[in-house]
Design a protein around this motif. Structure first.
Motif, PDB file in Angstrom:
ATOM      1  N   ALA A  18       0.797  -1.194  -0.039  1.00 33.04           N
ATOM      2  CA  ALA A  18       0.000   0.034   0.185  1.00 33.04           C
ATOM      3  C   ALA A  18       0.800   1.333   0.163  1.00 33.04           C
ATOM      4  N   ILE A  19       2.070   1.267   0.656  1.00 30.88           N
ATOM      5  CA  ILE A  19       2.499   2.308   0.859  1.00 30.88           C
ATOM      6  C   ILE A  19       3.556   2.591  -0.621  1.00 30.88           C
ATOM      7  N   ALA A  20       4.000   1.668  -1.144  1.00 31.22           N
ATOM      8  CA  ALA A  20       4.674   1.666  -2.430  1.00 31.22           C
ATOM      9  C   ALA A  20       3.667   2.220  -3.604  1.00 31.22           C
ATOM     10  N   VAL A  21       2.566   1.838  -3.706  1.00 29.17           N
ATOM     11  CA  VAL A  21       1.485   2.027  -4.662  1.00 29.17           C
ATOM     12  C   VAL A  21       0.905   3.437  -4.372  1.00 29.17           C
ATOM     13  N   GLN A  22       0.922   3.797  -2.807  1.00 32.74           N
ATOM     14  CA  GLN A  22       0.438   5.100  -2.685  1.00 32.74           C
ATOM     15  C   GLN A  22       1.598   6.198  -3.307  1.00 32.74           C
ATOM     16  N   GLN A  23       2.690   5.816  -2.977  1.00 33.20           N
ATOM     17  CA  GLN A  23       3.973   6.709  -3.528  1.00 33.20           C
ATOM     18  C   GLN A  23       3.835   6.973  -4.861  1.00 33.20           C
ATOM     19  N   ALA A  24       3.285   5.828  -5.835  1.00 34.20           N
ATOM     20  CA  ALA A  24       3.466   5.858  -7.147  1.00 34.20           C
ATOM     21  C   ALA A  24       2.196   6.674  -7.621  1.00 34.20           C
ATOM     22  N   ILE A  25       1.148   6.659  -6.639  1.00 32.56           N
ATOM     23  CA  ILE A  25      -0.116   7.405  -7.169  1.00 32.56           C
ATOM     24  C   ILE A  25       0.182   8.817  -6.864  1.00 32.56           C
ATOM     25  N   VAL A  26       0.848   9.250  -5.848  1.00 37.72           N
ATOM     26  CA  VAL A  26       1.341  10.678  -5.684  1.00 37.72           C
ATOM     27  C   VAL A  26       2.327  11.156  -6.981  1.00 37.72           C
ATOM     28  N   GLU A  27       3.142  10.471  -7.342  1.00 39.46           N
ATOM     29  CA  GLU A  27       4.173  10.750  -8.334  1.00 39.46           C
ATOM     30  C   GLU A  27       3.273  10.946  -9.488  1.00 39.46           C
ATOM     31  N   SER A  28       2.408  10.113  -9.868  1.00 42.15           N
ATOM     32  CA  SER A  28       1.588  10.260 -11.005  1.00 42.15           C
ATOM     33  C   SER A  28       0.655  11.122 -11.242  1.00 42.15           C
ATOM     34  N   GLU A  29       0.100  11.596 -10.015  1.00 39.70           N
ATOM     35  CA  GLU A  29      -0.828  12.863  -9.818  1.00 39.70           C
ATOM     36  C   GLU A  29       0.024  14.212 -10.149  1.00 39.70           C
ATOM     37  N   ARG A  30       1.094  14.008  -9.671  1.00 35.10           N
ATOM     38  CA  ARG A  30       2.177  15.366  -9.832  1.00 35.10           C
ATOM     39  C   ARG A  30       2.521  15.473 -11.073  1.00 35.10           C
ATOM     40  N   SER A  31       2.599  14.418 -11.994  1.00 32.26           N
ATOM     41  CA  SER A  31       2.910  14.449 -13.260  1.00 32.26           C
ATOM     42  C   SER A  31       1.935  14.938 -14.173  1.00 32.26           C
ATOM     43  N   LEU A  32       0.860  14.402 -13.998  1.00 37.70           N
ATOM     44  CA  LEU A  32      -0.427  14.394 -14.546  1.00 37.70           C
ATOM     45  C   LEU A  32      -0.943  15.905 -14.481  1.00 37.70           C
ATOM     46  N   LEU A  45      -6.613  16.799  -9.841  1.00 35.92           N
ATOM     47  CA  LEU A  45      -5.536  15.947  -9.574  1.00 35.92           C
ATOM     48  C   LEU A  45      -4.735  16.713  -8.439  1.00 35.92           C
ATOM     49  N   GLY A  46      -4.600  18.198  -8.433  1.00 36.07           N
ATOM     50  CA  GLY A  46      -4.002  18.903  -7.516  1.00 36.07           C
ATOM     51  C   GLY A  46      -4.601  18.597  -6.009  1.00 36.07           C
ATOM     52  N   GLU A  47      -5.902  18.704  -6.143  1.00 35.04           N
ATOM     53  CA  GLU A  47      -6.694  18.517  -4.806  1.00 35.04           C
ATOM     54  C   GLU A  47      -6.691  17.150  -4.642  1.00 35.04           C
ATOM     55  N   MET A  48      -6.464  16.107  -5.113  1.00 34.78           N
ATOM     56  CA  MET A  48      -6.308  14.484  -4.702  1.00 34.78           C
ATOM     57  C   MET A  48      -5.014  14.447  -4.281  1.00 34.78           C
ATOM     58  N   ARG A  49      -3.992  15.257  -5.153  1.00 35.31           N
ATOM     59  CA  ARG A  49      -2.447  14.757  -4.424  1.00 35.31           C
ATOM     60  C   ARG A  49      -2.182  15.254  -2.918  1.00 35.31           C
ATOM     61  N   GLY A  50      -3.008  16.296  -2.666  1.00 36.91           N
ATOM     62  CA  GLY A  50      -2.791  16.883  -1.249  1.00 36.91           C
ATOM     63  C   GLY A  50      -3.461  15.838  -0.261  1.00 36.91           C
ATOM     64  N   VAL A  51      -4.740  15.123  -0.737  1.00 41.60           N
ATOM     65  CA  VAL A  51      -5.193  14.216   0.033  1.00 41.60           C
ATOM     66  C   VAL A  51      -4.346  12.931   0.041  1.00 41.60           C
ATOM     67  N   ASP A  52      -3.746  12.297  -1.085  1.00 40.52           N
ATOM     68  CA  ASP A  52      -3.019  11.220  -1.117  1.00 40.52           C
ATOM     69  C   ASP A  52      -1.736  11.315  -0.483  1.00 40.52           C
ATOM     70  N   GLU A  53      -1.180  12.367  -0.343  1.00 32.53           N
ATOM     71  CA  GLU A  53       0.085  12.895   0.224  1.00 32.53           C
ATOM     72  C   GLU A  53      -0.034  12.517   1.647  1.00 32.53           C
ATOM     73  N   GLN A  54      -1.330  13.173   2.177  1.00 34.41           N
ATOM     74  CA  GLN A  54      -1.655  12.819   3.617  1.00 34.41           C
ATOM     75  C   GLN A  54      -1.804  11.168   4.014  1.00 34.41           C
ATOM     76  N   GLN A  55      -2.599  10.679   2.857  1.00 34.60           N
ATOM     77  CA  GLN A  55      -2.649   9.162   3.009  1.00 34.60           C
ATOM     78  C   GLN A  55      -1.556   8.488   3.151  1.00 34.60           C
ATOM     79  N   LEU A  56      -0.526   8.725   2.508  1.00 31.46           N
ATOM     80  CA  LEU A  56       0.745   8.469   2.219  1.00 31.46           C
ATOM     81  C   LEU A  56       1.635   8.328   3.773  1.00 31.46           C
ATOM     82  N   ARG A  57       1.551   9.504   4.321  1.00 33.41           N
ATOM     83  CA  ARG A  57       1.794   9.717   5.547  1.00 33.41           C
ATOM     84  C   ARG A  57       1.306   8.931   6.689  1.00 33.41           C
ATOM     85  N   THR A  58       0.004   8.536   6.538  1.00 34.46           N
ATOM     86  CA  THR A  58      -0.751   7.928   7.384  1.00 34.46           C
ATOM     87  C   THR A  58      -0.433   6.393   7.435  1.00 34.46           C
ATOM     88  N   LEU A  59      -0.355   5.863   5.837  1.00 33.77           N
ATOM     89  CA  LEU A  59       0.168   4.646   5.743  1.00 33.77           C
ATOM     90  C   LEU A  59       1.331   4.135   6.285  1.00 33.77           C
TER      91      LEU A  59
END
Length: 173
Positions: A18-32, A45-59
């Protein structure tokens, strides 16, 4: 022979993935977010990235309890490589490549949605209310963003299909 993953080793594996996939999600959102052809998608995508970065920290925080560090195993490695490959093709590339990168991002979101649901059930069985609450919240947020990404992907598909040579509808029999 593959290693058996049961009990706490299985939970650690789930958090590592989950941590590894979440990191890839954040990187993809940043690029897209920079290159997506749909302005409303860039904003989402910008709004999602903020939430997903927080989820990555939580994970990462929750995963520490189980010894998880974000080690990418089979699934996370495959998704991460696919995400990186499509991001690279999409950067400055044609809209059809943006579509592909967007589709891979959506796939990773759906993977996280399934993982969060499983972790919530595991946490309930363990009697870990904090973990259950965090997993249920991640499931809810991931489902919402995946549904939004799905709609945006459909918009981009229509945009791509409407350009250039127009497809002709076939008469149904």
């Amino acid at each position: 022979m593959p290693e058996t993953k049961e009990g706490m080793r299985f939970i650690q594996h789930e958090f590592d993935e989950a941590i590894a996939v979440q990191q890839a999600i954040v990187e993809s959102e940043r690029s897209l977010e920079k290159d997506h052809p749909l302005p409303n998608a860039r904003q989402a995508l910008g709004e999602m990235r903020g939430v997903d970065e927080q989820q990555l920290r939580t994970l990462k925080d929750l995963g520490k309890r189980f010894g998880a560090t974000g080690k990418a195993e089979e699934v996370a490695t495959g998704l991460g490589e696919l995400a990186k490959e499509t991001r690279t093709s999409a950067e400055g590339g044609p809209e059809s490549e943006q579509y592909e990168a967007h589709a891979v991002l959506l796939t990773m979101k759906r993977k996280q949605q399934d993982s969060a649901s499983a972790v919530a059930k595991i946490a309930q069985k363990m009697g870990d209310q904090e973990l259950k609450t965090a997993a249920a919240e991640m499931h809810k947020e991931t489902k919402s963003s995946a549904d939004e990404l799905s709609g945006l992907l459909a918009q981009l598909a229509v945009q791509l299909a409407s350009k250039g040579e127009q497809p002709q509808a076939r008469a149904s029999r």
